[in-house]
Design a protein around this motif. Structure first.
Motif, PDB file in Angstrom:
ATOM      1  N   ASN A 238     -34.616  -4.522  55.458  1.00  0.00           N
ATOM      2  CA  ASN A 238     -34.831  -5.953  55.660  1.00  0.00           C
ATOM      3  C   ASN A 238     -33.495  -6.691  55.707  1.00  0.00           C
ATOM      4  O   ASN A 238     -32.631  -6.465  54.861  1.00  0.00           O
ATOM      5  CB  ASN A 238     -35.683  -6.534  54.534  1.00  0.00           C
TER       6      ASN A 238
ATOM      7  N   CYS B 121     -31.728 -10.001  55.086  1.00  0.00           N
ATOM      8  CA  CYS B 121     -31.906 -11.282  54.390  1.00  0.00           C
ATOM      9  C   CYS B 121     -30.602 -11.633  53.699  1.00  0.00           C
ATOM     10  O   CYS B 121     -29.965 -10.764  53.087  1.00  0.00           O
ATOM     11  CB  CYS B 121     -33.042 -11.156  53.370  1.00  0.00           C
ATOM     12  N   ASN B 122     -30.206 -12.876  53.789  1.00  0.00           N
ATOM     13  CA  ASN B 122     -28.981 -13.333  53.137  1.00  0.00           C
ATOM     14  C   ASN B 122     -29.283 -13.637  51.672  1.00  0.00           C
ATOM     15  O   ASN B 122     -29.729 -14.724  51.327  1.00  0.00           O
ATOM     16  CB  ASN B 122     -28.449 -14.582  53.846  1.00  0.00           C
ATOM     17  N   ILE B 123     -29.045 -12.665  50.804  1.00  0.00           N
ATOM     18  CA  ILE B 123     -29.338 -12.813  49.371  1.00  0.00           C
ATOM     19  C   ILE B 123     -28.083 -13.289  48.658  1.00  0.00           C
ATOM     20  O   ILE B 123     -27.037 -12.627  48.720  1.00  0.00           O
ATOM     21  CB  ILE B 123     -29.828 -11.477  48.769  1.00  0.00           C
TER      22      ILE B 123
ATOM     23  N   ALA C  70     -33.718  -4.699  49.447  1.00  0.00           N
ATOM     24  CA  ALA C  70     -33.715  -5.169  50.835  1.00  0.00           C
ATOM     25  C   ALA C  70     -33.050  -4.158  51.755  1.00  0.00           C
ATOM     26  O   ALA C  70     -33.559  -3.847  52.841  1.00  0.00           O
ATOM     27  CB  ALA C  70     -33.014  -6.524  50.929  1.00  0.00           C
TER      28      ALA C  70
ATOM     29  N   LYS D 107     -38.273 -13.974  54.711  1.00  0.00           N
ATOM     30  CA  LYS D 107     -37.305 -15.069  54.646  1.00  0.00           C
ATOM     31  C   LYS D 107     -35.937 -14.651  55.166  1.00  0.00           C
ATOM     32  O   LYS D 107     -35.551 -13.485  55.105  1.00  0.00           O
ATOM     33  CB  LYS D 107     -37.168 -15.569  53.198  1.00  0.00           C
ATOM     34  N   HIS D 108     -35.183 -15.661  55.649  1.00  0.00           N
ATOM     35  CA  HIS D 108     -33.831 -15.402  56.140  1.00  0.00           C
ATOM     36  C   HIS D 108     -32.799 -15.455  55.019  1.00  0.00           C
ATOM     37  O   HIS D 108     -31.735 -14.850  55.109  1.00  0.00           O
ATOM     38  CB  HIS D 108     -33.456 -16.419  57.224  1.00  0.00           C
ATOM     39  N   SER D 109     -33.104 -16.204  53.958  1.00  0.00           N
ATOM     40  CA  SER D 109     -32.163 -16.336  52.845  1.00  0.00           C
ATOM     41  C   SER D 109     -32.927 -16.428  51.527  1.00  0.00           C
ATOM     42  O   SER D 109     -34.107 -16.802  51.502  1.00  0.00           O
ATOM     43  CB  SER D 109     -31.266 -17.548  53.022  1.00  0.00           C
ATOM     44  N   LEU D 110     -32.207 -16.115  50.458  1.00  0.00           N
ATOM     45  CA  LEU D 110     -32.868 -16.034  49.147  1.00  0.00           C
ATOM     46  C   LEU D 110     -31.813 -16.092  48.050  1.00  0.00           C
ATOM     47  O   LEU D 110     -30.705 -15.566  48.203  1.00  0.00           O
ATOM     48  CB  LEU D 110     -33.636 -14.711  49.057  1.00  0.00           C
TER      49      LEU D 110
ATOM     50  N   THR E  96     -37.939 -10.597  51.302  1.00  0.00           N
ATOM     51  CA  THR E  96     -36.769 -10.351  52.158  1.00  0.00           C
ATOM     52  C   THR E  96     -37.183  -9.983  53.584  1.00  0.00           C
ATOM     53  O   THR E  96     -36.363 -10.034  54.504  1.00  0.00           O
ATOM     54  CB  THR E  96     -35.867  -9.244  51.574  1.00  0.00           C
ATOM     55  N   ARG E  97     -38.432  -9.625  53.756  1.00  0.00           N
ATOM     56  CA  ARG E  97     -38.948  -9.384  55.111  1.00  0.00           C
ATOM     57  C   ARG E  97     -39.343 -10.701  55.766  1.00  0.00           C
ATOM     58  O   ARG E  97     -39.182 -10.885  56.986  1.00  0.00           O
ATOM     59  CB  ARG E  97     -40.163  -8.450  55.034  1.00  0.00           C
TER      60      ARG E  97
END
Length: 291
Positions: A233, A235-237, A228, A171-174, A168-169
């Motif tokens: 962090n 991140c779009n999870i 996250a 990547k922008h999405s997950l 999550t640090r």
């Protein structure tokens, strides 16, 4: 003074046992495979008898769920045969055995928390070998405590918390599965329970199988979002179904463990999973800042 042997000492729980026992009046011996091969009965027998071991805490395990499907023999050697070795020598020495098992002994098709006496039906090789290890202990006649736990994490080794912090640090999405539900367990909390059980000699007073995880329920998706957020962090999870990530083995859909027995028998209060996650992430942050 008791002599306590901790096997698998370089793993998550083994390292937490090192920390919790640092001021103990008992004599703790920490071993990993380079120090003691617990798959070798003769080696176990010689080591335990020469050291005069009173209690074994078995933190050693083959935990790679997917790899166990292709390498059943290796998983069985550590999760089954090695446990039998420890149990038999413990019986011969009248020593206590504290063993760590898993929520994966259950099929995970319920919608209420599993108690210790409910039928087991593991879905894969990992769960089958861990259940076999439990049965070896019961058959041995040794003094024992078995703690089934779930979703273990800590500041040591490789685990979901540290992996999610990194991903999550970076990547922008997950995408994270939302249809597998259970309870995270901070290894430090389990280590405290085991440490106190040794001091109280619960393996003599209250032998048996116990469930221990942190309190509460969440999905892997919920867990990842909280990791996250607490880590700072962005991140779009997004939630997804487990069939989007094909695996060699089906994991339990619902593996929440009922902790009534351990709370009532040992008189303990179990921390809520998010509170323990905060502690772990704060420790990881402090460790990183100290470098």
């Amino acid at each position: 003074m008791q002599t306590i042997l901790v096997t698998g000492a370089d793993g998550q729980l083994g390292n937490e046992m090192r920390r919790v026992s640092v001021n103990s009046l008992n004599h703790y011996i920490f071993t990993d495979v380079s120090d003691l091969d617990i798959t070798d009965r003769e080696a176990v027998d010689f080591f335990m008898k020469s050291e005069g071991v009173n209690v074994v805490v078995n933190c050693a395990a083959y935990t790679n769920v997917d790899k166990a499907e292709d390498d059943f023999a290796a998983a069985a050697l550590i999760n089954d045969k090695a446990v039998e070795n420890l149990a038999i020598v413990c019986r011969e020495m009248n020593a206590g055995l504290i063993h760590v098992s898993t929520d994966y002994v259950f099929q995970g098709d319920k919608n209420k928390a599993y108690t210790e006496d409910e039928p087991t039906n593991p879905l894969g090789a990992y769960g089958r070998t861990k259940l076999a290890g439990e049965l070896r202990i019961l058959e041995s006649g040794c003094q024992y405590l078995i703690f089934r736990t779930s979703w273990l994490y800590s500041m040591f080794g490789v685990n979901f918390v540290k992996t999610m912090q990194r991903i999550t640090r970076e990547k922008h999405s997950l995408k994270v599965v939302s249809d597998q539900v259970g309870t995270p367990t901070y290894a430090a909390d389990l280590a405290v329970v085991i440490y106190d059980a040794i001091g109280e000699k619960h393996y003599l007073k209250h032998p048996g199988i116990y469930h221990f995880s942190n309190e509460g329920v969440c999905s892997w998706y919920d867990f990842a979002r909280e990791i996250a957020t607490l880590s700072g962090n962005v991140c779009n999870i997004q939630p997804c179904h487990s069939d989007e990530f094909p695996s060699k083995v089906k994991r339990p859909d619902f593996s929440v463990l009922d902790k009534t027995k351990v709370k009532e028998t040992f008189g303990i209060t179990v921390p809520y999973w998010r509170d323990s996650l905060v502690k772990c992430i704060n420790e990881l942050r402090a460790k990183s800042n100290a470098r």
